[in-house]
Design a protein around this motif. Structure first.
Motif, short mmCIF file in Angstrom:
data_model
loop_
_atom_site.label_atom_id
_atom_site.label_comp_id
_atom_site.label_asym_id
_atom_site.label_seq_id
_atom_site.Cartn_x
_atom_site.Cartn_y
_atom_site.Cartn_z
N LEU A 830 10.50 46.52 -24.99
CA LEU A 830 11.65 47.39 -25.21
C LEU A 830 11.40 48.80 -24.67
O LEU A 830 12.33 49.45 -24.16
CB LEU A 830 11.98 47.45 -26.71
CG LEU A 830 13.34 48.01 -27.11
CD1 LEU A 830 14.44 47.08 -26.67
CD2 LEU A 830 13.40 48.21 -28.63
N ALA A 831 10.15 49.25 -24.75
CA ALA A 831 9.81 50.60 -24.28
C ALA A 831 9.97 50.74 -22.77
O ALA A 831 10.09 51.86 -22.27
CB ALA A 831 8.39 50.95 -24.70
N THR A 832 9.95 49.63 -22.04
CA THR A 832 10.09 49.69 -20.57
C THR A 832 11.53 49.54 -20.12
O THR A 832 11.82 49.61 -18.92
CB THR A 832 9.25 48.57 -19.93
OG1 THR A 832 9.80 47.30 -20.30
CG2 THR A 832 7.80 48.66 -20.38
N GLN A 833 12.45 49.31 -21.08
CA GLN A 833 13.85 49.06 -20.72
C GLN A 833 14.74 50.25 -21.08
O GLN A 833 14.37 51.09 -21.91
CB GLN A 833 14.34 47.78 -21.42
CG GLN A 833 13.60 46.53 -20.98
CD GLN A 833 13.93 45.32 -21.83
OE1 GLN A 833 14.39 45.45 -22.96
NE2 GLN A 833 13.71 44.14 -21.28
N THR A 834 15.88 50.29 -20.47
CA THR A 834 16.81 51.41 -20.64
C THR A 834 17.80 51.11 -21.76
O THR A 834 18.46 50.05 -21.73
CB THR A 834 17.58 51.69 -19.35
OG1 THR A 834 16.64 51.94 -18.30
CG2 THR A 834 18.51 52.88 -19.51
#
Length: 948
Positions: A830-834
């Motif tokens: 989730l931390a890598t997604q917008t």
């Protein structure tokens, strides 16, 4: 023509008279010389012909020369004698020797009697424990029983040594948390309550840990009220009858048996659901077992026999510091003289159990290793190791049984049983180790005294009505008394290191002084009618009074009736069916109210306004025991070396105790809300039990064989009445129309986002039914392979389907820590997604499944387990030859327990319960919860069993 037939009949009768003569005889007990009425007198060559011995043991029968006289009686070995020449009026003295044949196993049918299995109208399971233990190495009573009886699951609720055993018997049709059966050992009413005075119920000390498996001769398991009604107001959970080994039968002599068992245990399945699994897996140690056992059996003469045994068991578990050191001594003496019999048994146990804190709390080892990727976040490993939790116990058990046969064959039996258990508990944190905010030490001690006493007196008389019918009448009085006294004190803040006596502590945290006494008296009458050793009808009635029931309830009655009919094969079935029994039974028994349910109490306090009397507890003077009625029907059939047993049962529990709300307007404070007991609950249950045994193969030389067995159980229950309300504790619910203790809580319905589209948590649904803690199907299967007469390989697989477990461990780690791999991987993704994108929303919805709602962690717990695999080799013949007859037997065995497991459960152990084996608790608590419990270990053991 008429004269011709008349002459022919006369000639035939004359011919028969020349070869057949009437003989007379008496049947007596070989040991005592007393007469044996009701014995079956048969002629082997003429099936269907025969008679019975009368009330004085006498009989008369017509016998031809060359025929064989057969005498049978339940509880005795069969007598056979062939008469090459018969003389008219010949007298025969038949001396029957006590014992049973393989097809006539004696089962505890009721409190009043033991009978041949063919005479019992219920499905009572019999375990030949001595034969099992001689060739394998069960580590607890659960290992010995589980998978070997139908209709029950029996397992340790925690993987540490000395832990409680949970009994789930038949449909579990009750609201009560008390689910343990009654346990009798050599007639002693055994106190099988677990001790948790200085620790949690999940890690309580099991009372059943005090019984060495090597001392057990047999176990009879009475599974429901249809069979247990004679045991009265506490037998609705079933009854377990354990008989220990006795002195020698038969010829005068001495036999000595010795057994050594050595083995080890290890973590059965590695943790793999966490980011840092290594710290947790590496924490578990290799446990070690060393057990020495020896017994002496002696037949001093025809009247006297003795038995002595000693057992020393030192076992360590897979949790560091978990140790059980236990020594046991048992003795038995039997005297048979004419019409008098005496049986005496005594046992002594000295033990110490160390139970390091590893489950159910912030300061537990496993929680500190699970929660975060970096282990030991709340306390150091050194501080955890410094804590001592232990119980030392001394236990004395004894029974004295006296039998006397009066004139007219009236038999009196009296038995007194005593169980004394002294337990001292210790929970000690030394000065200088930080636990929470305390670094100056704490200490909790407890002093427990348990006492069980039972006194049974029985009168019985057997009546031979004619050559086919006989009637046995029995009247029994049983008094049971249980007392408990617990004193304890808890202190903290010792003045200096190294001083830990209670008086040196600066602060007293609390004291306890509790007493408990239970007294029950029951009178039971039974009539047992049999016809031609084929039809058996039993009817009984028990009346109980107890100090646990309300003062307005005079007594409780429990009826029982059963029928067993042994079908004789005829027509095309003759010669194909060896045994075929039809059976049916109905009975009722109960569960006593919780202590103090019937008693109202007030608290007297002194204040500035004077003496005040404050309501403390509202009792119900009309409270009765919960009552369970059970109807059971089934059949047992043997054919072509196959054996099939089928049982269908229905249970109906009424007067179940529900704790309701007291009205403040009546003067009772709101703090007592939900604390008033009433008999308003009702629940029904039903089930099927199927057992199948098959001899698949036997070699022509009889040296090799293969046997298979399967046990299949189906069970269900439904709440009929819960007093018009829902009763819930955390995640378990009692609601009309649902199974008892159904899981009921909310689940995640998807992710919640803030105004910027960032994931902030899960949306929780309203409570919903998510399954039940008891399986729909369960049972076992396996094989027994015999090779070259000496080599034996046995396996036992157990299985379960339909149960669910509340995985508190994974819920707490996922919502409070950083170590649950499934949620941590999603967080990283989730931390890598917008935020706001489809991928982000999809990942967030998936992550919400591991959020706080409890229902996310109500998980399926189906499994198949290889519970036991044993390889044994009998060296008896070789040892006897090498030792010139000094050694009589020698068996070497290798046993593995819990060797393999496949499951859909997300935790490490699907068969677990943080509440322990039983819980003496008002109302309901939660069942089938996994709160960082220690998983069942894999164990290996090698034993050498020799006899002289």
């Amino acid at each position: 023509m008429y004269k011709f037939f008349t002459l022919l009949v006369i000639m035939m009768l004359s011919c028969f008279a020349l070869h057949a003569q009437s003989i007379e005889g008496t049947v007596q007990d070989k040991a005592s010389g007393t007469s044996v009425p009701g014995a079956s007198i048969l002629i082997k060559e003429r099936p269907g012909s025969g008679t019975m011995s009368d009330s004085e043991g006498k009989f008369s029968i017509v016998l031809r020369s060359g025929e064989t006289l057969v005498v049978k009686m339940i509880g005795y070995k069969s007598f056979q004698r062939q008469f090459t020449k018969v003389q008219d009026g010949q007298h025969v003295d038949v001396k029957l020797e006590a014992g049973v044949t393989l097809d006539e196993i004696m089962i505890t049918a009721s409190l009043a009697n033991s009978r041949s299995k063919k005479a019992i109208g219920t499905n009572v399971d019999h375990i030949d424990a001595a034969a099992i233990v001689a060739k394998s190495n069960p580590s607890s009573l659960a290992d010995l029983v589980n998978g070997r009886i139908s209709g029950a699951q029996v397992y340790n609720t925690n993987g540490k040594v000395g832990m409680p055993i949970r009994f789930d018997i038949r449909s579990a049709a009750t609201f009560s948390m008390e689910r343990d059966p009654l346990i009798f050992i050599d007639g002693v009413r055994y106190n099988n309550n677990n001790t948790a005075d200085v620790n949690s119920s999940q890690e309580a000390m099991s009372a059943l840990n005090d019984l060495p498996m090597n001392d057990i001769a047999s176990i009879d398991v009475i599974k429901g009220p249809a069979a247990a009604a004679s045991y009265g107001a506490e037998a609705a959970n079933g009854v377990v009858i354990i008989q220990t080994k006795r002195g020698l039968n038969g010829k005068k002599g001495i036999a000595i048996n010795a057994k050594y068992t050595g083995g080890f245990s290890e973590l059965a399945n590695k943790y793999d659901q966490y980011v840092n699994n290594d710290a947790l897996n590496d924490f578990f140690a290799r446990g070690v077992q060393n057990q020495f056992y020896a017994n002496l059996s002696a037949k001093l003469d025809q009247s006297n026999s003795l038995f002595f045994s000693a057992n020393s068991n030192r076992t360590s578990g897979t949790i560091p510091g978990n140790k059980d050191n236990r020594q046991t001594f048992r003795a038995g003496y039997d005297l048979t003289k004419d019409r008098f019999k005496l049986a005496f048994t005594a046992g002594y146990v000295k033990g110490k159990l160390n139970i390091p804190q590893s489950a159910s709390g912030r300061d537990d080892a496993i929680w500190n290793l699970m929660r975060d990727r970096t282990p030991w976040p709340f306390l150091t490993e050194e501080a955890w190791k410094s804590i001592e939790k232990s119980y030392t116990n001394d236990r004395i058990t004894g029974s004295l049984k006296l039998n006397y046969t009066f004139p007219f064959e009236i038999k009196m039996e009296s038995l007194v049983g005593l169980d004394l258990n002294y337990i001292d508990g210790l929970n000690y944190l030394p000065y200088g180790y930080l636990v929470g905010t305390n670094k100056t030490g704490t200490k909790q001690i407890s002093d427990r005294r348990n006492q069980n006493l039972n006194w049974d007196v029985k009168l019985s008389r057997n009546f031979v009505l004619n050559s086919k019918w006989q009637l046995n009448l029995a009247l029994l009085s049983q008094l049971t008394e249980a007392k408990e006294r617990v004193n304890g004190i808890s202190v903290r803040n010792f003045a200096v290191p190294g001083i830990s006596n209670i008086s040196s502590a600066a602060e007293i945290l609390g004291t306890t002084d509790t007493k408990f006494e239970k007294r029950t008296h029951g009178i039971y009458g039974e009539a047992f009618l049999s016809y031609n050793d084929q039809l058996f009808i039993n009817a009984g009635l028990r009346r109980d009074v107890s100090n646990m029931i309300g003062r307005n309830v005079a007594s409780i009655w429990y009826p029982t009736v059963s029928v067993a009919y042994n079908v004789k094969a005829f027509g095309f079935l003759e010669g194909k069916i060896d045994e075929w029994k039809l059976r049916a039974a109905y009975g009722e028994s109960g569960r006593l109210p919780y202590p103090n349910d019937a008693q109202t109490a007030y608290l007297v306090e002194n204040s500035s306004f004077g003496t005040l009397v404050r309501p403390l507890r509202k009792g119900n003077p009309d409270i009765k025991p919960e009552r369970t009625g059970e109807f059971e029907i089934g059949t047992d059939i043997s054919f072509f070396k196959q054996r099939l047993s089928f049982t269908y049962y229905q249970q109906h529990t009424r007067d179940a105790i529900v704790y309701t709300t007291l009205l403040p307007s009546l003067g009772w404070p709101s703090s007592l809300s939900g604390d008033y007991p009433e008999n308003v609950g009702e629940i029904k249950g039903k089930g099927i039990e199927v057992t199948y045994n098959s001899r698949v193969f036997t070699s022509s030389n009889q040296k090799h064989s293969l046997d298979l067995f399967v046990i299949f159980n189906h069970q269900s229950n439904k709440v009929i009445n819960s007093g018009g309300r829902d009763i819930i504790n955390t995640v378990n619910l009692i609601r009309e129309g649902l199974p008892a203790f159904a899981f009921y809580t909310g689940v995640s319905e998807g992710a919640i986002f803030n105004s910027g589209g960032v994931y902030t948590g899960a949306k929780e649904s309203g409570p919903q039914v998510l399954g039940k803690p008891f399986p729909t199907y369960h049972g076992s299967f396996g094989f027994n392979l015999q090779l070259i007469n000496n080599l034996n390989l046995q396996s036992l697989f157990t299985y379960s389907q339909g149960a669910k477990v509340y995985n508190i461990s994974n819920r707490n780690v996922a919502s409070q820590g950083t170590n649950f791999k499934a949620s941590e991987d999603l967080k990283a993704q989730l931390a890598t997604q917008t935020p706001g994108t489809a991928d982000y929303i999809s990942t967030a919805n998936e992550l919400s499944k591991y959020a706080g709602p409890r229902g996310n962690f109500i998980e399926k717990a189906d499994f198949i387990r290889l519970s036991n695999l044993t390889l044994s080799y009998d060296l008896g013949a070789w040892a006897k030859k090498q030792s010139n007859g000094v050694l009589k037997n020698c068996v070497v065995s290798i046993t593995g327990n819990n060797l393999w497991l496949t499951t859909n459960y997300g935790g490490i152990e699907p068969q677990i319960d943080s509440q322990g084996g039983s819980k003496r608790s008002r109302g309901i608590s939660y069942l089938s919860s996994d709160w960082t419990a220690v998983p069942a270990p894999r164990t290996y053991a090698l034993s050498l069993n020799i006899g002289f």
